[in-house]
Design a protein around this motif. Structure first.
Motif, short mmCIF file in Angstrom:
data_model
loop_
_atom_site.label_atom_id
_atom_site.label_comp_id
_atom_site.label_asym_id
_atom_site.label_seq_id
_atom_site.Cartn_x
_atom_site.Cartn_y
_atom_site.Cartn_z
N THR A 432 1.71 89.02 16.05
CA THR A 432 1.49 90.06 15.04
C THR A 432 0.58 91.15 15.59
N GLY A 437 4.42 100.03 13.50
CA GLY A 437 5.53 99.43 12.76
C GLY A 437 6.86 100.08 13.07
N MET A 438 7.90 99.60 12.42
CA MET A 438 9.27 100.07 12.68
C MET A 438 9.94 100.48 11.38
N LYS A 443 14.49 98.64 13.25
CA LYS A 443 14.57 97.18 13.16
C LYS A 443 16.00 96.69 13.37
N LEU A 480 12.18 89.16 12.95
CA LEU A 480 11.30 90.32 13.08
C LEU A 480 10.96 90.85 11.68
N TYR A 481 9.67 91.08 11.44
CA TYR A 481 9.19 91.70 10.20
C TYR A 481 8.37 92.92 10.58
N SER A 482 8.66 94.04 9.95
CA SER A 482 7.91 95.24 10.29
C SER A 482 8.06 96.28 9.19
N THR A 488 3.74 94.85 12.91
CA THR A 488 4.95 94.10 13.20
C THR A 488 4.60 92.65 13.47
N THR A 489 5.43 91.75 12.98
CA THR A 489 5.33 90.33 13.32
C THR A 489 6.67 89.86 13.87
N TYR A 601 4.92 88.21 7.59
CA TYR A 601 3.88 88.49 8.58
C TYR A 601 3.06 87.24 8.84
#
Length: 635
Positions: A432, A437-438, A443, A480-482, A488-489, A601
């Motif tokens: 993380t 971020g995206m 993404k 992917l999380y963002s 971002t994670t 996240y």
């Protein structure tokens, strides 16, 4: 029955006159004891008994009457209110039953011997038709309440006449909010503007472009969100009135799964292509490197040797590039062994710290024990290094990078959302950052080879694609999380080997699989698939559930008087209101409200404020994890 039959009559001696006047009608006159004194021709036709057979008999014994209540209760009501009416069952002389609509009127109530004038009408066929119709309606209602498709009925002006319960859930409106309003309220542009014109053209010309067919259009929910749907329309005319029935199927989940399948197939095809090219290119680089090495011994000019060394360095860079391509294409030779991922990270963290520089804080967290996975150590280190470099580039002014190792279980519910995932035990490596971020567009393409948001010459676009290919080759899963300006994670799930994951000792004394309750929970989750799974889990555990897709939608429920015991909300959601903002406003409305946060996240700091550990549940979580955390908060 004619109205004057039930009108007040004068003297008792007129009973014979009454019986003659209404002889064609089924009229029975009897005393308080039920003994028949008058029996009309209408009764003879209706029941089959002649007048001489019926007079002197007790009416309820003769007709074998079945009443809704006892005869004594009915007589008491009749003499108190002077009238009574209802449906009874009488029997014909031949024995067959008949449903009779009967009306009793007390005649000469003040006399010592009052009598009852009873008029009877055979409604057997009418009641049978009504019962059949009621049964059909009940059957239809049960079908409409069960089928997942929504149903909306409109008239030829476009006004909504019927709105099924499935439609209420889909669009977010209650039936009372839409009945009588134009159906275009459920449509976004351009369908909204075209709808009335389309109906008018159809009524004028008879040309149908959708009647009896199905097509994909867009719908608009109460919260303003637009979603894809399949619409099939039927038409019928009843009592000179034309109605249209629309059956609607929500395609959101199907389109998302289809898109993920297309993306997976595309990645597979690109992986095979790039892997094949890299393999052949390696052969070319081998020839180039070999010839350069042989030339080096024959050169004596230093300038020429410098040029040769630059060419050799370029060939080495090409070899590294092909290695990344092979990794993405899952053709990179792997040497998987049982590795303690926590120990590997501890020994590797110093290198990562130097790579990140002084402006970025590196945090490592190893939760529990038993983090053994079947993995190629060097490839995992390479993957973490690539992720660290991407994170560093996303934090040009500094920030923090957190690496967290833990055990995780992916259950069947989670696997159903991601068809390529197999349920089981995994070692979770979560990376993380607090960077830029995206966007959604970035993404969607983040794992594609050669896709990069960096400037020309600043990156190959192979870092994430190499990690993706490496994880898939091991049989793992990557997520992917963002969000823009929220960091971002990236979560890497490596198939675990060895001991079962450790659990909180407090859980050992509880029958986890049976944990549940009767409280009411408000679930706020923008991902429809995740929300559906959460609602199903909570309902199965006995909870009452209200669901919302945005913070604004959730506040509508919270502003009502309906009791809500706990708010279960995602942190990062669209619509301009995050989960922690929703929680702050919710607690102002309801100070005693319990709150449980969740997110993909790795840590709750993404919410920009501290969140107690007991109020935090990381995605993905099992039904057992959710049940335990809910009871910890509610109890």
């Amino acid at each position: 029955m004619p109205a004057d039959v039930t009108a007040p009559f004068a003297p008792a001696q007129d009973l014979d006159v009454i019986a003659r006047v209404f002889d064609d009608i089924s009229v029975i006159i009897h005393g308080v004891d039920g003994v028949i004194s008058h029996w009309t021709s209408g009764c003879e036709r209706l029941y089959g008994w002649k007048r001489m057979e019926a007079v002197g008999q007790v009416v309820h014994r003769l007709l074998r009457t079945k009443l809704p209540r006892s005869i004594e209760d009915i007589r008491r009501d009749v003499y108190a209110g002077l009238t009574w009416e209802g449906d009874v069952v009488h029997h014909h002389k031949d024995g067959h039953p008949m449903t009779i609509a009967t009306r009793w009127v007390v005649f000469d109530a003040n006399s010592p011997a009052p009598v009852v004038i009873q008029t009877n009408t055979d409604v057997s066929e009418t009641r049978k038709v009504q019962e059949d119709l009621a049964g059909r309606e009940a059957h239809l209602r049960s079908i409409l309440a069960t089928v997942p498709d929504s149903m909306v009925v409109i008239d030829e002006t476009g006004s909504i006449a019927s709105f099924s319960s499935a439609a209420e859930q889909l669009f977010g409106y209650s039936s009372r909010e839409v009945i009588g309003r134009n159906v275009r309220m459920l449509m976004p542009s351009p369908y909204r503007e075209e709808h009335d014109r389309y109906i008018a053209d159809y009524l004028r010309t008879g040309k149908a472009r959708i009647i009896g067919l199905g097509r994909v259009v867009k719908g608009r929910k109460k919260d303003g969100s637009i979603f894809p749907m399949e619409l099939s329309v039927g038409e019928t005319v009843t009592n000179d009135t034309r109605i249209f029935t629309g059956f609607i199927r929500d395609l959101t989940s199907r389109q998302r799964i289809e898109e993920e399948l297309r993306q997976s197939q595309k990645m597979e095809a690109v992986g095979q292509l790039t892997g094949g090219i890299a393999h052949d290119f390696n052969n070319l680089l081998t020839v180039i490197s070999g010839n350069l090495e042989m030339l080096e011994s024959s050169l004596h000019d230093e300038a020429q040797k410098e040029l040769l060394r630059e060419a050799q360095d370029a060939a080495d860079d090409g070899a590294k590039l092909t290695s990344q391509l092979l990794s993405f294409g899952r053709r990179q030779p792997l040497d998987p062994k049982s590795v303690d991922v926590g120990s590997l990270l501890s020994s590797f963290s110093e290198l990562l710290r130097r790579t990140l520089g002084e402006a970025i804080e590196l945090r490592t967290r190893i939760r529990g024990s038993g983090h053994t996975a079947l993995v190629d150590s060097s490839q995992l280190q390479n993957a973490l290094l690539n992720l660290a470099l991407n994170a560093r580039d996303a934090m040009p002014t500094g920030g923090s990078l957190t690496l967290e190792i833990s055990r995780a279980q992916l259950d069947r519910d989670y696997a159903n959302m991601y068809p390529q995932v197999r349920p089981g035990d995994y070692v979770l490596v979560a990376v993380t950052d607090t960077g830029t971020g995206m966007s959604e567009e970035v993404k969607a393409r983040a794992f594609e080879p050669f896709f990069t948001t960096k400037g020309v010459g600043s990156g190959t676009g192979l870092g994430l694609s190499m990690v993706y290919g490496f994880v898939k080759q091991l049989g793992g899963h990557i997520q992917l999380y963002s969000e823009i300006d929220k960091g971002t994670t990236i979560r890497i799930y490596l198939p675990a080997v060895g001991a079962a994951p450790m659990r909180d000792p407090r859980d050992a004394a509880r029958p986890d699989a049976q944990l549940g309750g009767r409280e009411k929970i408000l679930v706020v989750e923008d991902d429809e698939r995740v929300r559906r799974i959460v609602v199903a889990r909570l309902t199965k555990a006995g909870y009452s559930v209200i669901e919302a897709s945005t913070g604004a939608h959730a506040l509508e429920f919270l502003s009502k008087d309906e009791p809500i015991d706990l708010l279960f909300t995602d942190i990062v959601m669209p619509g301009g209101m995050t989960g922690d903002e929703l929680a702050r406003r919710a607690v102002l409305l309801r100070p005693d409200l319990k709150v449980l946060f969740t997110s993909g996240y790795a840590e709750p700091s993404i919410a920009r404020r501290p969140i107690p550990k007991a109020s935090w549940l990381k995605k993905p979580y099992t039904a057992q994890d959710l049940a335990i955390r809910l009871r910890q908060l509610l109890d």
